[in-house]
Write a protein that holds these residues in place. Structure first.
Motif, PDB file in Angstrom:
ATOM      1  N   ASP A  29     -67.046  51.148 -57.875  1.00 22.04           N
ATOM      2  CA  ASP A  29     -68.167  50.342 -57.393  1.00 22.04           C
ATOM      3  C   ASP A  29     -67.860  48.847 -57.393  1.00 22.04           C
ATOM      4  N   ILE A  30     -66.819  48.446 -58.110  1.00 23.58           N
ATOM      5  CA  ILE A  30     -66.467  47.025 -58.203  1.00 23.58           C
ATOM      6  C   ILE A  30     -65.688  46.557 -56.972  1.00 23.58           C
ATOM      7  N   TYR A  31     -65.165  47.484 -56.207  1.00 19.06           N
ATOM      8  CA  TYR A  31     -64.386  47.126 -55.028  1.00 19.06           C
ATOM      9  C   TYR A  31     -65.244  47.155 -53.777  1.00 19.06           C
ATOM     10  N   ASN A  32     -64.943  46.249 -52.866  1.00 21.10           N
ATOM     11  CA  ASN A  32     -65.523  46.224 -51.536  1.00 21.10           C
ATOM     12  C   ASN A  32     -64.673  47.156 -50.674  1.00 21.10           C
ATOM     13  N   TYR A  33     -65.260  47.824 -49.717  1.00 25.21           N
ATOM     14  CA  TYR A  33     -64.482  48.706 -48.837  1.00 25.21           C
ATOM     15  C   TYR A  33     -64.714  48.294 -47.400  1.00 25.21           C
ATOM     16  N   PRO A  34     -63.618  48.023 -46.673  1.00 22.44           N
ATOM     17  CA  PRO A  34     -62.241  48.134 -47.140  1.00 22.44           C
ATOM     18  C   PRO A  34     -61.870  46.963 -48.044  1.00 22.44           C
ATOM     19  N   ALA A  35     -60.853  47.223 -48.864  1.00 21.71           N
ATOM     20  CA  ALA A  35     -60.266  46.201 -49.730  1.00 21.71           C
ATOM     21  C   ALA A  35     -58.762  46.201 -49.465  1.00 21.71           C
ATOM     22  N   LEU A  36     -58.100  45.220 -50.017  1.00 21.96           N
ATOM     23  CA  LEU A  36     -56.661  45.086 -49.795  1.00 21.96           C
ATOM     24  C   LEU A  36     -55.974  44.765 -51.115  1.00 21.96           C
ATOM     25  N   ALA A  37     -54.901  45.493 -51.402  1.00 23.19           N
ATOM     26  CA  ALA A  37     -54.040  45.193 -52.545  1.00 23.19           C
ATOM     27  C   ALA A  37     -52.754  44.596 -51.975  1.00 23.19           C
TER      28      ALA A  37
END
Length: 130
Positions: A29-37
């Motif tokens: 839940d802490i990540y936005n989607y899409p996200a990027l590493a």
């Protein structure tokens, strides 16, 4: 940003609490989607909360096997903050079962703010990884 916008210190306290507890749903839940590493080795798109859960499940085993039981954020540096976007870096301090430091990891983040004031990671960059 709303008056109820989570501060960046509150956000990283929430993030490190999820890391320490091994709360895979909280981490997803802490990540936005899409996200990027982003690393020196390349970029990985994170399009699904299950990818986040799987990544942190693997990481949890790795860290626990090395006696790391918790993590806390230190030295949070804001590079820039505009309405809805925070960019900065910090140290994640790894802790043993007694809460004593056993190492640090440097990370940079781009964090976005949702309409309800909750922050989420959009881009993560481990600065110690090759």
């Amino acid at each position: 940003m709303t008056p109820d916008t989570e501060t960046i210190d509150q956000f990283f306290a929430r993030y490190t609490a999820c890391l320490s507890a091994g709360d895979l749903d909280g981490l997803a839940d802490i990540y936005n989607y899409p996200a990027l590493a982003v690393t020196a080795g390349g970029c990985a798109a994170i399009s699904d909360p299950q990818q986040t859960r799987d990544f942190f499940a693997q990481g949890q085993s790795y860290y626990r096997s090395r006696g790391i039981e918790g993590v806390r954020a230190r030295d949070i540096v804001t590079e820039i903050e505009t309405p809805g976007v925070w960019v900065g870096h910090l140290l994640l301090e790894n802790l043993d079962a007694d809460g004593s430091p056993v190492g640090t990891e440097r990370n940079a983040y781009q964090v976005v703010t949702s309409a309800d004031g909750t922050r989420r990671i959009a881009v993560t960059t481990p600065l110690d990884a090759g």
